[in-house]
Design an enzyme around this catalytic site. Sequence first.
Site, PDB file in Angstrom:
ATOM      1  N   THR A  43      -0.780  -6.753   2.974  1.00 47.47           N
ATOM      2  CA  THR A  43      -1.630  -6.395   4.110  1.00 47.47           C
ATOM      3  C   THR A  43      -2.484  -7.615   4.462  1.00 47.47           C
ATOM      4  O   THR A  43      -2.744  -8.469   3.612  1.00 47.47           O
ATOM      5  CB  THR A  43      -2.540  -5.192   3.784  1.00 47.47           C
ATOM      6  OG1 THR A  43      -3.310  -5.480   2.616  1.00 47.47           O
ATOM      7  CG2 THR A  43      -1.712  -3.935   3.548  1.00 47.47           C
ATOM      8  N   VAL A  45      -5.835  -8.435   5.582  1.00 42.85           N
ATOM      9  CA  VAL A  45      -7.157  -8.777   5.063  1.00 42.85           C
ATOM     10  C   VAL A  45      -7.075  -9.090   3.570  1.00 42.85           C
ATOM     11  O   VAL A  45      -7.682 -10.050   3.081  1.00 42.85           O
ATOM     12  CB  VAL A  45      -8.161  -7.643   5.338  1.00 42.85           C
ATOM     13  CG1 VAL A  45      -9.530  -7.970   4.732  1.00 42.85           C
ATOM     14  CG2 VAL A  45      -8.310  -7.411   6.840  1.00 42.85           C
ATOM     15  N   CYS A  46      -6.313  -8.302   2.846  1.00 45.46           N
ATOM     16  CA  CYS A  46      -6.176  -8.509   1.402  1.00 45.46           C
ATOM     17  C   CYS A  46      -5.553  -9.865   1.082  1.00 45.46           C
ATOM     18  O   CYS A  46      -5.944 -10.532   0.121  1.00 45.46           O
ATOM     19  CB  CYS A  46      -5.342  -7.392   0.784  1.00 45.46           C
ATOM     20  SG  CYS A  46      -6.026  -5.740   1.064  1.00 45.46           S
ATOM     21  N   THR A  47      -4.599 -10.280   1.885  1.00 38.52           N
ATOM     22  CA  THR A  47      -3.955 -11.578   1.665  1.00 38.52           C
ATOM     23  C   THR A  47      -4.975 -12.700   1.785  1.00 38.52           C
ATOM     24  O   THR A  47      -4.975 -13.642   0.986  1.00 38.52           O
ATOM     25  CB  THR A  47      -2.805 -11.778   2.663  1.00 38.52           C
ATOM     26  OG1 THR A  47      -1.848 -10.714   2.491  1.00 38.52           O
ATOM     27  CG2 THR A  47      -2.114 -13.112   2.450  1.00 38.52           C
ATOM     28  N   LEU A  50      -7.511 -12.475  -1.482  1.00 38.16           N
ATOM     29  CA  LEU A  50      -6.999 -12.923  -2.771  1.00 38.16           C
ATOM     30  C   LEU A  50      -6.714 -14.420  -2.762  1.00 38.16           C
ATOM     31  O   LEU A  50      -6.866 -15.084  -3.785  1.00 38.16           O
ATOM     32  CB  LEU A  50      -5.769 -12.120  -3.180  1.00 38.16           C
ATOM     33  CG  LEU A  50      -6.137 -10.824  -3.944  1.00 38.16           C
ATOM     34  CD1 LEU A  50      -6.640  -9.746  -3.010  1.00 38.16           C
ATOM     35  CD2 LEU A  50      -4.984 -10.315  -4.787  1.00 38.16           C
TER      36      LEU A  50
END
Length: 211
Positions: A43, A45-47, A50
Amino acid sequence: MMTLMLGDVAPDFTSETSAGEISFHDWAGDNWVVLFSHPADFTPVCTTELGRVAQLSDEWAKRDVKPIALSVDSKEDHDNWISDINSYGNTTVEYPIIADPNKTVAELYGMIHPNEGDTSSVRSVFIIDPAKKIRLTMTYPKSTGRNFDEILRVIDALQTADRAEVATPVDWKSGDRIVVPPTVTTDEARERFDDVQESFPYLRTAQIRGN
């Protein structure tokens, strides 16, 4: 949903991660830990998040901090997604990502918020000290990426407060003036700190020696 409070011992668990199986307390050792959850692999935003954590690897190391991520995805998904994170962030993810498809750890830490949807975790943050005590919690909605510079700032403030037995004022950054605790007299403060200034009897600031 379990409610964890400041000062509680962070619950221990054993889980598969992208770096192999870990027992959380053993893995943490004598380090500070930033445990943070994200809603889902693959997804947008998560990419970005992290990848930013990986970019900050030297900053975590300087503070004796171990970051560890979690989502309710499988280890296989984590392993396949990491190449996208590395590519987008021009970095290398070396910290573990907890695989939690059964939501065991997410529920243990109260990371599932039904009003944000009950199929994935929200963006929770737990800062945990070497005694395994929870020192800070933050929760972000799924739509909003976190500011990891702020998380680093808070770690600096917590470590400074522990080391020097002080408090830190609004917007404090490492090297700024600290707040003298009310339990310390002004005379005592002048023995311990440099440039003690009193705005009110209850509000005194100073410079930590060596800063």
